[in-house]
Design an enzyme around this catalytic site. Structure first.
Site, mmCIF file in Angstrom:
data_model
loop_
_atom_site.group_PDB
_atom_site.id
_atom_site.type_symbol
_atom_site.label_atom_id
_atom_site.label_comp_id
_atom_site.label_asym_id
_atom_site.label_seq_id
_atom_site.Cartn_x
_atom_site.Cartn_y
_atom_site.Cartn_z
ATOM 1 N N ASP A 1 0.843 -1.205 0.000
ATOM 2 C CA ASP A 1 0.000 0.000 0.000
ATOM 3 C C ASP A 1 0.876 1.252 0.000
ATOM 4 O O ASP A 1 0.373 2.377 -0.048
ATOM 5 C CB ASP A 1 -1.012 -0.014 1.157
ATOM 6 C CG ASP A 1 -0.366 -0.044 2.530
ATOM 7 O OD1 ASP A 1 0.879 -0.122 2.608
ATOM 8 O OD2 ASP A 1 -1.100 0.013 3.532
ATOM 9 N N SER A 2 2.214 1.054 -0.008
ATOM 10 C CA SER A 2 3.140 2.165 -0.253
ATOM 11 C C SER A 2 2.895 2.759 -1.634
ATOM 12 O O SER A 2 3.425 3.818 -1.960
ATOM 13 C CB SER A 2 4.587 1.689 -0.124
ATOM 14 O OG SER A 2 4.799 0.541 -0.925
ATOM 15 N N ASP B 1 -1.003 -6.338 -0.352
ATOM 16 C CA ASP B 1 -1.256 -5.629 0.902
ATOM 17 C C ASP B 1 -2.741 -5.355 1.086
ATOM 18 O O ASP B 1 -3.410 -4.894 0.157
ATOM 19 C CB ASP B 1 -0.531 -4.282 0.875
ATOM 20 C CG ASP B 1 0.409 -4.097 2.042
ATOM 21 O OD1 ASP B 1 0.357 -4.902 2.990
ATOM 22 O OD2 ASP B 1 1.211 -3.151 1.992
ATOM 23 N N LYS C 1 -1.044 -9.497 3.045
ATOM 24 C CA LYS C 1 -0.322 -8.947 4.202
ATOM 25 C C LYS C 1 -1.219 -7.934 4.913
ATOM 26 O O LYS C 1 -1.891 -7.141 4.252
ATOM 27 C CB LYS C 1 0.974 -8.261 3.752
ATOM 28 C CG LYS C 1 1.745 -7.602 4.906
ATOM 29 C CD LYS C 1 3.134 -7.180 4.511
ATOM 30 C CE LYS C 1 3.219 -5.852 3.837
ATOM 31 N NZ LYS C 1 2.709 -4.697 4.621
ATOM 32 N N GLU D 1 -1.430 -5.376 8.673
ATOM 33 C CA GLU D 1 -0.626 -4.762 9.725
ATOM 34 C C GLU D 1 -1.238 -4.976 11.107
ATOM 35 O O GLU D 1 -2.460 -4.924 11.261
ATOM 36 C CB GLU D 1 -0.503 -3.248 9.471
ATOM 37 C CG GLU D 1 0.241 -2.933 8.185
ATOM 38 C CD GLU D 1 0.389 -1.437 7.932
ATOM 39 O OE1 GLU D 1 0.047 -0.625 8.817
ATOM 40 O OE2 GLU D 1 0.854 -1.082 6.838
ATOM 41 N N GLU E 1 9.128 -3.817 10.762
ATOM 42 C CA GLU E 1 9.562 -2.530 10.198
ATOM 43 C C GLU E 1 10.047 -1.572 11.280
ATOM 44 O O GLU E 1 9.374 -1.363 12.293
ATOM 45 C CB GLU E 1 8.394 -1.900 9.414
ATOM 46 C CG GLU E 1 8.766 -0.546 8.808
ATOM 47 C CD GLU E 1 7.787 -0.044 7.761
ATOM 48 O OE1 GLU E 1 6.841 -0.770 7.392
ATOM 49 O OE2 GLU E 1 7.990 1.098 7.286
HETATM 50 O O1 KIV Z 1 3.558 -1.118 1.614
HETATM 51 C C1 KIV Z 1 4.763 -1.428 1.696
HETATM 52 O O2 KIV Z 1 5.581 -1.155 0.805
HETATM 53 C C2 KIV Z 1 5.194 -2.130 2.895
HETATM 54 C C3 KIV Z 1 6.662 -2.323 3.097
HETATM 55 C C4 KIV Z 1 7.279 -1.055 3.578
HETATM 56 C C5 KIV Z 1 6.949 -3.447 3.999
HETATM 57 O O3 KIV Z 1 4.386 -2.528 3.678
#
Ligand code: KIV
Length: 265
Positions: free
Chosen positions: A42-43, A81, A110, A112, A183
């Site tokens: 989600d970056s 994500d 993934k 959080e 992280e």
């Molecule tokens: O969204 C992302 O790129 C991440 C990484 C920083 C682990 O969660």
């Protein structure tokens, strides 16, 4: 790569390399370069959508980017994500949205958090969808943390404390996650978590002792204007790209482009 191989790699002390990608061109580049996992993170919010944090990303955004990455059928495992709001409010939402990401092409999802999302991890894993946890600096907790701050420096039982991160790691492991991202925590804490859990830990800003590492592609390639202590730019593609476009603009302005070789007679 397959999901069962992740644990084998931990057991054989063979570190895992994960990189983010959000489209087919870069997915094919990182796959050709031999990464083990591609994270459709989600970056995408900060590096591609120009947002300040990751909170605004939608399920539709994530499905779209997972689909683009999956289109190249990489050898690497695709990790999708789960965006903010797609799993926090109920276990049913979590499972439904995990299913949507798998249908778009994710092989692992993934999410959080630790103790507070253990129920969601358990339910998704029970649906036979592999889940990757993410503890430490969790960017979706941006407002609680007061920005993206290093975690695990203090003792205590509040979110982000050293002891709590160990509990989070165990909660994620016991809920059935196949791996966990750690992280921005002190290297010694990440090393201790890595030793204590049976699942692979994948670090970013968490030292060299993790079972694997992850970087955001734009940081790794030197594409983004931002720099972080924990991110190494292995190239300076921003300068290369800007110079190339600058040269093109100059050639257009001076009518050097297109030349004969690139024109039809
Ligand atoms: O969204 C992302 O790129 C991440 C990484 C920083 C682990 O969660």
């Amino acid at each position: 790569m397959t999901v069962p191989m992740l644990r084998e790699r931990k057991e054989s002390h063979s570190p895992l390399a994960m990189v983010t990608a959000y489209d087919s061109t870069f997915a094919s580049i990182v796959d050709e370069a031999g990464v083990d996992l591609i994270l459709v993170g989600d970056s995408v919010a900060t590096v591609m959508q120009g947002q300040r944090n990751t909170l605004g990303v939608s399920m539709q955004d994530m499905e779209y980017h997972v689909r683009l990455v999956a289109s190249v059928k990489p050898n690497a495992l695709i990790v999708g994500d789960m965006p903010f709001g797609s799993y926090q409010s109920s276990v049913k939402d979590a499972v439904d949205n995990a299913v949507r990401l798998v249908k778009a092409g994710a092989e692992i999802v993934k999410l959080e958090g630790g103790i507070h999302v253990a129920e969601q991890i358990r339910a998704i894993a029970a649906t036979d969808i592999p889940v990757m946890g993410h503890i430490g600096l969790t960017p979706q907790s941006y407002h609680r943390m007061g920005g993206n701050k290093v975690q695990g420096r203090n003792s205590g039982d509040v979110a982000g404390s050293r002891e709590r991160l160990l509990e989070d790691a165990h909660a994620v492991e016991q809920a059935g996650a196949c791996a966990v991202v750690i992280e921005a925590v002190p290297a010694s804490l990440a090393a201790s978590i890595t030793e204590k859990v049976s699942i692979p830990t994948i670090g970013i800003g968490a030292g060299v002792s993790c079972d694997g590492q992850v970087l955001v592609m734009h940081d790794l390639l030197g594409l983004s204007p931002r720099t972080f202590t924990f991110a190494k730019a292995y190239a300076d593609l921003r300068t290369t790209a800007t110079d190339a476009v600058r040269q093109y603009v100059a050639e257009v302005h001076s009518q050097q482009w297109p030349d004969e070789a690139h024109s039809f007679q």
